[in-house]
Write a protein that holds these residues in place. Structure first.
Motif, short mmCIF file in Angstrom:
data_model
loop_
_atom_site.label_atom_id
_atom_site.label_comp_id
_atom_site.label_asym_id
_atom_site.label_seq_id
_atom_site.Cartn_x
_atom_site.Cartn_y
_atom_site.Cartn_z
N TYR A 258 0.82 -1.21 0.00
CA TYR A 258 0.00 0.00 0.00
C TYR A 258 0.85 1.27 0.00
O TYR A 258 0.37 2.36 -0.25
CB TYR A 258 -0.97 0.01 1.19
N SER B 195 -4.95 4.53 8.50
CA SER B 195 -5.31 5.52 7.48
C SER B 195 -6.73 5.33 6.93
O SER B 195 -7.27 6.23 6.29
CB SER B 195 -4.29 5.47 6.33
N ASP B 196 -7.34 4.16 7.21
CA ASP B 196 -8.73 3.96 6.78
C ASP B 196 -9.73 4.65 7.71
O ASP B 196 -10.93 4.67 7.41
CB ASP B 196 -9.08 2.46 6.77
N LEU C 76 -5.20 -7.48 13.89
CA LEU C 76 -3.86 -7.69 13.34
C LEU C 76 -3.29 -6.33 13.00
O LEU C 76 -3.70 -5.69 12.03
CB LEU C 76 -3.93 -8.56 12.09
N CYS C 77 -2.37 -5.85 13.84
CA CYS C 77 -1.88 -4.48 13.71
C CYS C 77 -0.49 -4.47 13.09
O CYS C 77 -0.17 -3.66 12.24
CB CYS C 77 -1.86 -3.84 15.09
N GLY C 78 0.36 -5.38 13.54
CA GLY C 78 1.71 -5.45 13.00
C GLY C 78 2.28 -6.78 13.36
O GLY C 78 1.87 -7.40 14.34
N MET C 79 3.18 -7.26 12.56
CA MET C 79 3.77 -8.56 12.85
C MET C 79 5.27 -8.43 12.80
O MET C 79 5.94 -8.92 11.90
CB MET C 79 3.27 -9.62 11.87
N GLN D 273 7.34 -9.89 9.64
CA GLN D 273 7.22 -9.14 8.40
C GLN D 273 8.54 -8.95 7.67
O GLN D 273 8.56 -8.50 6.54
CB GLN D 273 6.51 -7.80 8.63
N ARG E 182 -12.81 -13.84 15.10
CA ARG E 182 -12.61 -12.95 13.95
C ARG E 182 -11.20 -12.37 14.03
O ARG E 182 -10.81 -11.84 15.08
CB ARG E 182 -13.63 -11.81 14.01
N LEU E 183 -10.44 -12.48 12.95
CA LEU E 183 -9.13 -11.84 12.85
C LEU E 183 -9.25 -10.77 11.78
O LEU E 183 -9.78 -11.05 10.68
CB LEU E 183 -8.03 -12.82 12.44
N GLU E 184 -8.77 -9.59 12.06
CA GLU E 184 -8.93 -8.54 11.05
C GLU E 184 -7.70 -7.65 10.99
O GLU E 184 -7.25 -7.12 12.01
CB GLU E 184 -10.19 -7.71 11.37
N GLY E 185 -7.14 -7.53 9.80
CA GLY E 185 -6.04 -6.61 9.58
C GLY E 185 -6.59 -5.21 9.36
O GLY E 185 -7.67 -5.04 8.81
N PHE E 186 -5.85 -4.21 9.80
CA PHE E 186 -6.34 -2.84 9.61
C PHE E 186 -5.17 -1.87 9.45
O PHE E 186 -4.04 -2.16 9.85
CB PHE E 186 -7.24 -2.40 10.77
N LEU E 187 -5.47 -0.73 8.86
CA LEU E 187 -4.52 0.38 8.76
C LEU E 187 -5.21 1.61 9.33
O LEU E 187 -6.37 1.88 9.02
CB LEU E 187 -4.15 0.64 7.30
#
Lengths: 356, 356
Positions: free
Chosen positions: A70, A298-299, A260-263, A267, A291-296
């Motif tokens: 991104y 900036s959204d 899921l914020c950072g790995m 990574q 539920r697992l959810e990745g996010f940024l």
């Protein structure tokens, strides 16, 4: 004709693309081209003097030769960039005037020429209240991208409810420390993990976590989690991925949520790596309806004003604190950035480039 | 005094707990204790004659010596159980009368004594319309737990929108075949994977998938997915886990959704297994903001009436079809169940125990 100062501009240069964990020697600090301290007429740019730079784990992704993300990669041979705070020296943009303090993506250098119409830079004027006793640098951490990541991720992805059990990894870090404090303000039971005794003490004494543990001292992460969460975890705010995430998957409660914020632990690996152990316990998400959810962050910029109001308020009411790790001088910047990946920093890592 | 028939009751017995993939020899088919074809007075039970039994992958979980799941394990030495269709012979429950057809969890045996107040059995009367041209056995598949899993998972977890791209693994199976057809009715582009040429042909010819491929013929699943989804996947309905899920994670579009329905390829492994390759690409869920969610159909029983109405309607309007793999006789049941894990079945695997 107007006299314009011309200065040598010290910069942090990416020497080459990085494979794996970045080293200090992947970067150079040197004088770049001379720069006029002037925003050229018609450019719609601002010329800023950088004050503080933010060291963030996501920057590692931009040091790789990978163009599908991104954010584009940094350019080898050129100065890198990241979130920072800067003072406007000259402006060709009607929205900014000299002495304004701005936050957003800026160069890792003494002076930068920025175009605010570039949305990716997320430039904004920092509003300093008259009675503001908040350190300016907090606008990079607590009130900046890291704090907003915690706020958006916890509220929008984790759907917290009072009395739920919350686990945070890298809990004393820039994001984790605020997640834990927000969770406490929500009336949750909060446990954090970190990698040194000093950080664990910080979590329990200063940051108000109910419990904390040093993951490096736990031979069996599953057993450690069962000790602190005998009835399971409702919310996991994941800053590390890897084996910790795998152990958490064995300990989630029914309808648990994982942000899921950072790995950090994963990574640096190329996606096709077979040396990684991988996540083996994802199956548990089915019977437990996890539920697992990745996010940024900036959204979620539409909730940024609300975030600023809430978190400034909590800080002024002394309901939250924030821990920074400040180093001085652009020369220290490569070491500070690299230190993130070995956990050298305690709290939000910032580089002070110039006096306010 | 009333004459009560007493019969020998053939049963499928679990011989011992299973570690790994079940084999036919883990089960025995033999005559159990004699059973009175009578629901004892005051028992609130019904005595049923089993007609059809459903073979489902989740049953493998109940064959393991693991007591922490949402369903208890089967008891070694006793008959196993699963979803089935049965005819009421005698009833001590005011809600049921002889000749009613019921669906729900029943014994893998000729006759069962069931208590409808046991909610885990999910017993319900099957409503047969007068003009019903739907085969009775479809109430185990298309209109039963498998079909409902597809319906609830696709609608409630995947949040489908018109023109989105949908990928389904184990696509000709009991669940997958309906997911794909529902996705087509939603106006989606739908691709399925399966493990034989015959199944791939079925997907494209009879089940209306836009594309289908044999995953066993693809050396590089990532490349296969890029071929069918050059712009990425919005929705993945995961019936297999493992390497397919890992490849999908490299190909999700921004804000994609993954419904974790079953992981046939993984669930036989003990949770601590280190022989598994594991999921290496979960990190991609962050920049792509992907949501993965495990679910169980039993959480959505409030929409079961709506499901029945919709899917019966689609079937009667010839908008969907359903493929069954029927075998005859309780003696065939162990082989039919075991066959699921090598993909022997084509479509929904059912065992007919007795004539309607």
């Amino acid at each position: 004709m107007e006299e314009v100062a011309v200065v040598e501009n010290k910069q942090v240069i990416l020497k080459q693309y990085v494979d794996g964990i970045p080293k200090e020697t992947d970067m150079d600090v040197k004088l770049g081209d001379k720069i006029k301290l002037k925003a050229p007429k018609g450019s719609s740019c601002i010329l800023v003097k950088n004050l503080y730079l933010s060291c963030d784990p996501y920057m590692r992704g931009r040091m790789r030769d990978f163009h599908g993300s991104y954010l584009p990669p940094f350019v080898p041979g050129q100065r890198i960039e990241g979130f920072g705070l800067a003072k406007v020296i000259d402006s060709d943009d009607a929205n900014y005037k000299p002495d304004d303090i701005i936050s957003g993506i800026t160069g890792w250098e003494e002076y930068s020429l920025l175009r605010s119409s570039n949305e990716q830079l997320q430039l904004r004027k920092v509003q300093l209240d008259d009675d503001d006793d908040i350190p300016l640098s907090y606008h990079l951490g607590l009130l900046g991208m890291a704090g907003f990541t915690a706020y958006a991720g916890f509220n929008e992805i984790c759907s917290p409810k009072k009395a739920e059990s919350v686990f945070v990894s890298a809990a004393s870090g820039a994001v984790g420390q605020l997640v834990g404090q927000l969770a406490k303000l929500h009336g949750c039971y909060v446990v954090g993990s970190a990698g040194t005794k000093q950080k664990v003490d910080l979590l329990k004494s200063k940051l108000g976590f109910d419990e904390a543990f040093n993951y490096k001292e736990e031979a069996d992460l599953d057993a450690a989690l069962k000790r602190y969460f005998p009835e399971g975890i409702n919310i996991y705010f994941d800053n590390v991925g890897g084996t910790m995430l795998d152990a958490v998957l064995l300990n989630m409660k029914v309808r648990g949520r994982i942000a899921l914020c950072g790995m950090v632990s994963l990574q640096s690996l190329s996606s096709s790596s077979s040396s990684s152990q991988g996540i083996n316990n994802l199956y548990n998400a089915i019977p437990k309806r996890v539920r697992l959810e990745g996010f940024l962050q900036s959204d979620y910029l539409h909730v940024f004003p609300q975030f600023l109001e809430h978190v400034k308020g909590y800080y002024k009411e002394k309901k939250i604190v924030y821990v920074e790790d400040m180093c001085e001088g652009l020369e220290q910047a490569p070491g500070a950035l690299v230190g993130l990946f070995s956990g050298k920093n305690i709290g939000k890592q910032i580089v002070q480039v110039a006096e306010e």
